[in-house]
Write a protein that holds these residues in place. Structure first.
Motif, PDB file in Angstrom:
ATOM      1  N   GLN A 137       0.822  -1.204   0.000  1.00  0.00           N
ATOM      2  CA  GLN A 137       0.000   0.000   0.000  1.00  0.00           C
ATOM      3  C   GLN A 137       0.861   1.261   0.000  1.00  0.00           C
ATOM      4  OE1 GLN A 137      -2.429  -1.000   3.549  1.00  0.00           O
ATOM      5  NE2 GLN A 137      -4.210  -0.928   2.166  1.00  0.00           N
ATOM      6  N   THR A 138       0.361   2.295  -0.677  1.00  0.00           N
ATOM      7  CA  THR A 138       1.012   3.600  -0.719  1.00  0.00           C
ATOM      8  C   THR A 138      -0.057   4.684  -0.781  1.00  0.00           C
ATOM      9  OG1 THR A 138       2.526   5.028  -1.970  1.00  0.00           O
ATOM     10  CG2 THR A 138       1.215   3.470  -3.233  1.00  0.00           C
ATOM     11  N   THR A 148       8.463  12.791   2.372  1.00  0.00           N
ATOM     12  CA  THR A 148       8.545  11.559   3.153  1.00  0.00           C
ATOM     13  C   THR A 148       7.273  10.741   2.918  1.00  0.00           C
ATOM     14  OG1 THR A 148       9.934  12.564   4.856  1.00  0.00           O
ATOM     15  CG2 THR A 148       8.693  10.597   5.474  1.00  0.00           C
ATOM     16  N   PHE A 149       7.419   9.467   2.650  1.00  0.00           N
ATOM     17  CA  PHE A 149       6.240   8.627   2.440  1.00  0.00           C
ATOM     18  C   PHE A 149       6.457   7.258   3.068  1.00  0.00           C
ATOM     19  CE2 PHE A 149       8.887   8.095  -1.326  1.00  0.00           C
ATOM     20  CZ  PHE A 149       8.900   6.732  -1.535  1.00  0.00           C
ATOM     21  N   THR A 150       5.350   6.539   3.219  1.00  0.00           N
ATOM     22  CA  THR A 150       5.365   5.232   3.887  1.00  0.00           C
ATOM     23  C   THR A 150       4.798   4.167   2.958  1.00  0.00           C
ATOM     24  OG1 THR A 150       5.100   6.251   6.067  1.00  0.00           O
ATOM     25  CG2 THR A 150       4.550   3.917   5.879  1.00  0.00           C
ATOM     26  N   LEU A 151       5.442   3.014   2.946  1.00  0.00           N
ATOM     27  CA  LEU A 151       4.932   1.827   2.250  1.00  0.00           C
ATOM     28  C   LEU A 151       4.487   0.816   3.312  1.00  0.00           C
ATOM     29  CD1 LEU A 151       7.663   1.358  -0.516  1.00  0.00           C
ATOM     30  CD2 LEU A 151       5.482   2.564  -0.688  1.00  0.00           C
ATOM     31  N   LYS A 152       3.359   0.167   3.056  1.00  0.00           N
ATOM     32  CA  LYS A 152       2.819  -0.791   4.020  1.00  0.00           C
ATOM     33  C   LYS A 152       2.548  -2.122   3.329  1.00  0.00           C
ATOM     34  CE  LYS A 152      -0.960  -1.571   7.287  1.00  0.00           C
ATOM     35  NZ  LYS A 152      -2.226  -1.028   7.849  1.00  0.00           N
ATOM     36  N   CYS A 153       3.025  -3.190   3.944  1.00  0.00           N
ATOM     37  CA  CYS A 153       2.733  -4.537   3.467  1.00  0.00           C
ATOM     38  C   CYS A 153       1.499  -5.021   4.227  1.00  0.00           C
ATOM     39  CB  CYS A 153       3.936  -5.455   3.725  1.00  0.00           C
ATOM     40  SG  CYS A 153       3.890  -7.018   2.829  1.00  0.00           S
ATOM     41  N   HIS A 154       0.381  -5.087   3.525  1.00  0.00           N
ATOM     42  CA  HIS A 154      -0.924  -5.295   4.160  1.00  0.00           C
ATOM     43  C   HIS A 154      -1.487  -6.665   3.779  1.00  0.00           C
ATOM     44  CE1 HIS A 154      -4.939  -4.624   5.603  1.00  0.00           C
ATOM     45  NE2 HIS A 154      -5.463  -4.537   4.377  1.00  0.00           N
ATOM     46  N   SER A 155      -2.055  -7.356   4.756  1.00  0.00           N
ATOM     47  CA  SER A 155      -2.622  -8.694   4.525  1.00  0.00           C
ATOM     48  C   SER A 155      -4.148  -8.643   4.559  1.00  0.00           C
ATOM     49  CB  SER A 155      -2.112  -9.683   5.582  1.00  0.00           C
ATOM     50  OG  SER A 155      -2.537  -9.275   6.874  1.00  0.00           O
ATOM     51  N   TRP A 156      -4.760  -9.642   3.926  1.00  0.00           N
ATOM     52  CA  TRP A 156      -6.229  -9.715   3.895  1.00  0.00           C
ATOM     53  C   TRP A 156      -6.745  -9.895   5.313  1.00  0.00           C
ATOM     54  CZ3 TRP A 156      -9.656 -14.396   3.654  1.00  0.00           C
ATOM     55  CH2 TRP A 156     -10.977 -14.037   3.378  1.00  0.00           C
ATOM     56  N   LYS A 157      -7.734  -9.085   5.683  1.00  0.00           N
ATOM     57  CA  LYS A 157      -8.345  -9.060   7.006  1.00  0.00           C
ATOM     58  C   LYS A 157      -7.323  -8.766   8.106  1.00  0.00           C
ATOM     59  CE  LYS A 157     -12.407 -11.914   6.018  1.00  0.00           C
ATOM     60  NZ  LYS A 157     -13.232 -13.074   6.444  1.00  0.00           N
ATOM     61  N   THR A 165       9.695  -8.719   3.861  1.00  0.00           N
ATOM     62  CA  THR A 165      10.790  -8.187   3.058  1.00  0.00           C
ATOM     63  C   THR A 165      10.218  -7.231   2.009  1.00  0.00           C
ATOM     64  OG1 THR A 165      11.989 -10.288   3.301  1.00  0.00           O
ATOM     65  CG2 THR A 165      12.771  -8.752   1.612  1.00  0.00           C
ATOM     66  N   PHE A 166      10.807  -6.032   1.935  1.00  0.00           N
ATOM     67  CA  PHE A 166      10.418  -5.044   0.918  1.00  0.00           C
ATOM     68  C   PHE A 166      11.449  -5.069  -0.209  1.00  0.00           C
ATOM     69  CE2 PHE A 166       8.302  -3.517   4.712  1.00  0.00           C
ATOM     70  CZ  PHE A 166       7.076  -3.066   4.234  1.00  0.00           C
ATOM     71  N   SER A 176      12.148  -7.017   7.979  1.00  0.00           N
ATOM     72  CA  SER A 176      11.593  -6.562   9.248  1.00  0.00           C
ATOM     73  C   SER A 176      10.341  -7.359   9.586  1.00  0.00           C
ATOM     74  CB  SER A 176      11.256  -5.076   9.181  1.00  0.00           C
ATOM     75  OG  SER A 176      10.611  -4.634  10.343  1.00  0.00           O
ATOM     76  N   ASN A 177       9.997  -7.353  10.861  1.00  0.00           N
ATOM     77  CA  ASN A 177       8.699  -7.880  11.278  1.00  0.00           C
ATOM     78  C   ASN A 177       7.662  -6.764  11.339  1.00  0.00           C
ATOM     79  OD1 ASN A 177       9.308 -10.640  11.536  1.00  0.00           O
ATOM     80  ND2 ASN A 177      10.291 -10.293  13.540  1.00  0.00           N
ATOM     81  N   ASN A 178       8.111  -5.534  11.066  1.00  0.00           N
ATOM     82  CA  ASN A 178       7.208  -4.379  10.991  1.00  0.00           C
ATOM     83  C   ASN A 178       6.691  -4.270   9.563  1.00  0.00           C
ATOM     84  OD1 ASN A 178       5.894  -1.945  11.060  1.00  0.00           O
ATOM     85  ND2 ASN A 178       7.552  -0.844  12.081  1.00  0.00           N
ATOM     86  N   ASN A 179       5.389  -4.157   9.409  1.00  0.00           N
ATOM     87  CA  ASN A 179       4.824  -4.167   8.047  1.00  0.00           C
ATOM     88  C   ASN A 179       4.869  -2.802   7.363  1.00  0.00           C
ATOM     89  OD1 ASN A 179       2.870  -2.866   9.563  1.00  0.00           O
ATOM     90  ND2 ASN A 179       1.150  -4.015   8.675  1.00  0.00           N
ATOM     91  N   SER A 180       5.533  -1.788   7.953  1.00  0.00           N
ATOM     92  CA  SER A 180       5.632  -0.456   7.343  1.00  0.00           C
ATOM     93  C   SER A 180       7.094  -0.090   7.098  1.00  0.00           C
ATOM     94  CB  SER A 180       4.992   0.602   8.255  1.00  0.00           C
ATOM     95  OG  SER A 180       3.610   0.370   8.390  1.00  0.00           O
ATOM     96  N   TRP A 181       7.327   0.650   6.002  1.00  0.00           N
ATOM     97  CA  TRP A 181       8.677   1.116   5.656  1.00  0.00           C
ATOM     98  C   TRP A 181       8.592   2.614   5.391  1.00  0.00           C
ATOM     99  CZ3 TRP A 181      11.527  -0.202   0.440  1.00  0.00           C
ATOM    100  CH2 TRP A 181      12.798   0.392   0.452  1.00  0.00           C
ATOM    101  N   LEU A 182       9.238   3.406   6.228  1.00  0.00           N
ATOM    102  CA  LEU A 182       9.239   4.866   6.099  1.00  0.00           C
ATOM    103  C   LEU A 182      10.433   5.305   5.255  1.00  0.00           C
ATOM    104  CD1 LEU A 182       8.050   7.639   6.975  1.00  0.00           C
ATOM    105  CD2 LEU A 182       9.650   7.578   8.910  1.00  0.00           C
ATOM    106  N   ILE A 183      10.161   6.042   4.183  1.00  0.00           N
ATOM    107  CA  ILE A 183      11.214   6.591   3.318  1.00  0.00           C
ATOM    108  C   ILE A 183      11.188   8.112   3.467  1.00  0.00           C
ATOM    109  CG2 ILE A 183      12.039   6.843   0.953  1.00  0.00           C
ATOM    110  CD1 ILE A 183      10.783   4.154   0.307  1.00  0.00           C
TER     111      ILE A 183
END
Length: 297
Positions: A137-138, A148-157, A165-166, A176-183
């Motif tokens: 997600q973006t 500055t923007f954030t990318l999120k690895c999002h799962s169903w429900k 891994t991004f 990371s075990n964090n589903n967000s990546w801040l650039i």
């Protein structure tokens, strides 16, 4: 008796010059009006409404909850204005509040716009709905340098993910075990194709690729205004130069081509002047001819 053709020619020449000057004045006036309209015209319009997404992601998974908000000018206060919502150009019936929340389906993909009582129609905001296990997600697809923007690895429900891994252009960039990546402070090297991989339970899933673009700094409003004024001024100068060239060409074309023509023109002008003087003072003719008559006797 050449005074009769002489006067019309002079009047025609003066009239032609007058018409050219009048045309030039009108063109300059309209150029000034156009410049003022381009620079200040937008201030007379109603403020434009803005559609905002909460959360801010422009891609969501089926059955995600999304809130659309319609915002107007900052001086509208807390007054609740009636709002019209549009999906792919068609009005959404039964929705007249400035925000509403709904659970998305595949049919909810498309462009959303809104309009309030004291605003004009907003620009379109695209919302894409995907049916998948994993989604990158973006908040938008195009960014400016320094943003500055954030990318999120999002799962169903929103199921739990691990070993995330991004990737950028096929290369792993973040584990990371964090589903967000801040650039932060993005630049042109951050342009490219992004996706993420993660384990959902014991199964590894991969999201579809998303293409992001980072562009140069966005020009300020003052720079845009100066550009418009410079363009209009350039057009006005070009018009003036063309008119002056045409006038000079016409004047040169009407001028005598050689000294003989100059002499004949001067002679003709002198004769016309004398003739005009005699017509204006006929008594001078009588005074000149009377002595000759007496001498003849």
């Amino acid at each position: 008796m050449r005074i009769l053709p002489f006067l019309p020619l002079a009047m025609e020449s003066n009239w032609a010059n007058y018409k050219h000057l009048q045309t030039l004045s009108q063109m300059l006036l309209w150029t000034a009006v156009l410049a003022l309209a381009l620079v200040a015209g937008t201030h007379a319009d109603l403020p434009k409404a803005v559609v905002k997404l909460e959360p801010p992601w422009i891609q969501v998974l089926k059955e995600d909850n999304v809130t659309l908000k319609c915002e107007g000018a900052h001086d509208l206060g807390n007054y609740s204005y009636s709002t019209q919502w549009f999906h792919n150009g068609s009005r959404i019936s039964g929705q007249d509040q400035s925000s509403y929340r709904f659970k998305v389906t595949m049919n909810d993909s498309g462009e959303y716009q809104c309009q309030m009582d004291q605003t004009s129609l907003s620009g379109p905001v695209y919302l894409g709905v995907t049916s998948d296990w994993l989604l990158l997600q973006t908040s938008q697809l195009v960014f400016q340098e320094g943003e500055t923007f954030t990318l999120k690895c999002h799962s169903w429900k929103s199921q739990a993910l691990n070993k995330i891994t991004f990737f950028q252009n096929g290369n792993p960039m973040r584990f990371s075990n964090n589903n967000s990546w801040l650039i932060s402070k993005a630049n042109h090297t951050h342009s490219g194709d992004y996706y993420c991989k993660a384990f959902l339970g014991k199964n590894l899933h991969t999201s579809k690729s998303v293409t992001l673009t980072v562009r140069g700094p966005k020009p300020s409003n003052s720079s845009l205004t100066l550009t418009v004024v410079a363009a209009v001024t350039g057009i006005a100068v070009a018009v003036i130069v063309i008119i002056l060239i045409v006038l000079a060409y016409r004047k040169q074309k009407q001028a005598p081509a050689n000294p003989i023509d100059d002499e004949e023109a001067a002679k003709t002008e002198a004769e016309n002047t004398i003739t005009y003087s005699l017509l204006k003072h006929p008594e001078a003719v009588d005074e000149d001819t009377e002595p000759d008559y007496q001498n003849h006797l």
